[in-house]
Design a protein around this motif. Structure first.
Motif, PDB file in Angstrom:
ATOM      1  N   UNK A  98       0.839  -1.135  -0.019  1.00  0.00           N
ATOM      2  CA  UNK A  98      -0.005  -0.081   0.060  1.00  0.00           C
ATOM      3  C   UNK A  98       0.958   1.301  -0.089  1.00  0.00           C
ATOM      4  N   UNK A  99       1.907   1.123   0.831  1.00  0.00           N
ATOM      5  CA  UNK A  99       2.757   2.676   0.773  1.00  0.00           C
ATOM      6  C   UNK A  99       3.529   2.604  -0.624  1.00  0.00           C
ATOM      7  N   UNK A 100       4.227   1.578  -1.137  1.00  0.00           N
ATOM      8  CA  UNK A 100       4.904   1.578  -2.358  1.00  0.00           C
ATOM      9  C   UNK A 100       4.010   2.053  -3.466  1.00  0.00           C
TER      10      UNK A 100
ATOM     11  N   UNK B  17       8.280   0.337  -6.322  1.00  0.00           N
ATOM     12  CA  UNK B  17       7.593   1.605  -5.621  1.00  0.00           C
ATOM     13  C   UNK B  17       7.028   2.016  -6.984  1.00  0.00           C
ATOM     14  N   UNK B  18       5.963   2.810  -6.845  1.00  0.00           N
ATOM     15  CA  UNK B  18       5.281   3.832  -7.877  1.00  0.00           C
ATOM     16  C   UNK B  18       5.534   5.520  -7.476  1.00  0.00           C
ATOM     17  N   UNK B  19       6.264   5.356  -6.142  1.00  0.00           N
ATOM     18  CA  UNK B  19       6.451   6.841  -5.729  1.00  0.00           C
ATOM     19  C   UNK B  19       7.892   7.626  -6.179  1.00  0.00           C
ATOM     20  N   UNK B  20       8.605   6.979  -7.082  1.00  0.00           N
ATOM     21  CA  UNK B  20       9.855   7.412  -7.597  1.00  0.00           C
ATOM     22  C   UNK B  20      10.610   6.449  -8.551  1.00  0.00           C
TER      23      UNK B  20
ATOM     24  N   UNK C 170      16.372   8.523  -4.025  1.00  0.00           N
ATOM     25  CA  UNK C 170      16.224   9.897  -3.841  1.00  0.00           C
ATOM     26  C   UNK C 170      14.619  10.244  -3.930  1.00  0.00           C
ATOM     27  N   UNK C 171      14.148   9.882  -5.053  1.00  0.00           N
ATOM     28  CA  UNK C 171      12.797  10.421  -5.287  1.00  0.00           C
ATOM     29  C   UNK C 171      11.742  10.045  -4.377  1.00  0.00           C
ATOM     30  N   UNK C 172      11.985   8.807  -3.981  1.00  0.00           N
ATOM     31  CA  UNK C 172      10.988   7.838  -3.018  1.00  0.00           C
ATOM     32  C   UNK C 172      11.092   8.759  -1.802  1.00  0.00           C
TER      33      UNK C 172
END
Length: 475
Positions: free
Chosen positions: A296-298, A321-324, A328-330
């Protein structure tokens, strides 16, 4: 550290191994004793104070753990580093699903035959293993080989002592049955890009922040946490909330649960969990555990989440992850913080210790003791930290190797003085099953919160009352 001996004549090596076998023969035999008249099992057999002569023959030292990233990290680390001093030894970490972990170990213990040499036990498993004579008493070995002053006293007690002391205390006269392998606690994971850089400081503030974040970001749930009826998932969640709202799991001295767990503070904690936190979770999350929370977080589906630090490394992997597209982006979006406080500042103790099977061969028991002595050295603990482990030695916890290895490692170091464990008694497995089942039922609407907590207290008290064993603690 005992290094590999130069090869001598075959007959001499057999004599040395025979000597080691004689030193350890009594330990294995003692482990097979029958119950005493008073219902107590034979106590754990003693390991020798001095490591017996090690074999030069090829040897596989086997561990048993549950399936998660630290298990693979341990195997890779040990085979890379321990082989530098014991090139004839191969480390194998056998894994099972988390839900089967306890039974996978104790079924073999009950048969007085194990395919593992080192059992990685939760702190709460120690009492059952000790009273049944399944693991070695390593008190004398520790006195001769381990610098106990190098550890926070409670960590040393939590991962090895039985009976357990109160949280934050260690009885220096109590026996030790294990040494720390992996420290752990929960970290609060929060979306900096959604709620700001500063994490909530109180539990009530955390709930309000999660509620606003969920309202402001359709498709993103306010919270993600463990709810499953398996392992200790739902139980740890309730126990954590219970702690921060000033509750107690039991009166350890008097072995009293009913009327303690379900007092006013305990009821408030259950109400907060079921009626304030649960509505902020994703639909269908009633059986979530470690992997589901991380997913869920990723995937950017949670504003605030709670998970074990040792299981959080994958959140920084861009492939997961889809956050970056980079670490560094994550980290521009994810923050890691210690748990908020409320009426108290308690956090759950996680992590596990290493314990030598009483049914392992003499040569492998000797190797296991040698591995433990090697592993607990300051320089090895720092290398373990750099490899992704969570050490227990104070110097390793304060080292750059640990603190710079992950953004959540400082969280662990700051959390150590706040830790509270569960009941450390031989009946642990039955107690945690009762709690998991009922907390999960309350979270999924199958029971009213008050009824669930009252049932937990009543059923757990019955378990303790039906046993004539003594000892315990941990709270």
């Amino acid at each position: 550290m005992r290094h590999t001996q130069q090869k001598g004549r075959t007959s001499g090596r057999k004599v040395r191994l025979a000597t080691a076998a004689m030193l350890l023969l009594a330990t294995t035999a003692a482990a097979c004793g029958d119950s005493k008249d008073d219902g107590e099992k034979a106590s754990a057999p003693k390991a020798p104070a001095t490591i017996p002569q090690l074999t030069n023959d090829p040897l596989t030292l086997s561990f048993i753990w549950f399936e998660w990233p630290p298990a693979q990290a341990l195997e890779a680390f040990a085979n890379a580093e321990y082989k530098k001093v014991r090139p004839n030894a191969t480390i194998k970490v056998n894994t099972v699903p988390n839900a089967n972990w306890h039974d996978a170990m104790f079924t073999q213990f009950a048969a007085h035959k194990t395919d593992f040499d080192i059992a990685i036990l939760d702190s709460q498993h120690i009492g059952e293993a000790v009273t049944n004579g399944n693991i070695l008493d390593i008190t004398d070995f520790v006195k001769n080989n381990i610098d106990v002053t190098a550890y926070n006293p409670y960590l040393l007690a939590a991962y090895g002592q039985f009976p357990q002391a109160e949280t934050g205390k260690r009885d220096e006269n109590a026996s030790l049955y294990g040494l720390p392998l992996l420290g752990d606690t929960w970290t609060m994971i929060y979306r900096k890009d959604l709620i700001g850089d500063k994490p909530p400081q109180t539990w009530d503030e955390m709930i309000s922040t999660a509620e606003k974040c969920q309202a402001d970001n359709p498709g993103v749930s306010g919270l993600a946490f463990h709810q499953a009826n398996g392992s200790d998932a739902a139980a740890v969640t309730y126990n954590t909330v219970n702690g921060v709202y000033g509750g107690n799991l039991w009166d350890a001295k008097n072995r009293k649960i009913e009327g303690v767990l379900n007092d006013a503070a305990g009821q408030e904690a259950m109400d907060v969990l079921v009626n304030k936190m649960k509505p902020l979770t994703a639909k269908g999350s009633g059986n979530w555990f470690i992997d589901e929370v991380n997913a869920a977080v990723a995937q950017g589906k949670a504003c605030i989440a709670f998970n074990w630090i040792a299981a959080s490394g994958g959140l920084l992997d861009p492939k997961q992850s889809t956050l970056g597209t980079s670490r560094e982006q994550i980290l521009d979006k994810l923050g890691f913080a210690t748990l908020p406080s409320q009426k108290t500042n308690l956090v759950p103790l996680g992590g596990m210790g290493m314990h030598v099977s009483a049914y392992s061969s003499a040569a492998n028991q000797a190797e296991a003791l040698n591995f433990m002595k090697w592993f607990e050295q300051a320089d090895i603990q720092k290398k373990w930290a750099a490899a992704g482990g969570v050490p227990a030695r104070t110097d390793a916890l304060a080292s750059p190797e640990f603190l710079n290895a992950g953004p959540f490692n400082q969280v662990y170091a700051d959390s150590v003085p706040r830790m509270r464990d569960m009941w450390n008694v031989p009946e642990y497995a039955r107690l945690v099953d009762i709690e998991n089942t009922n907390v999960n039922a309350a979270l999924n609407g199958a029971k009213k919160p008050k009824d669930a907590l009252d049932d937990i207290a009543k059923e757990q008290q019955s378990v303790l009352d039906s046993s004539n064993r003594k000892g315990g603690g941990g709270l």
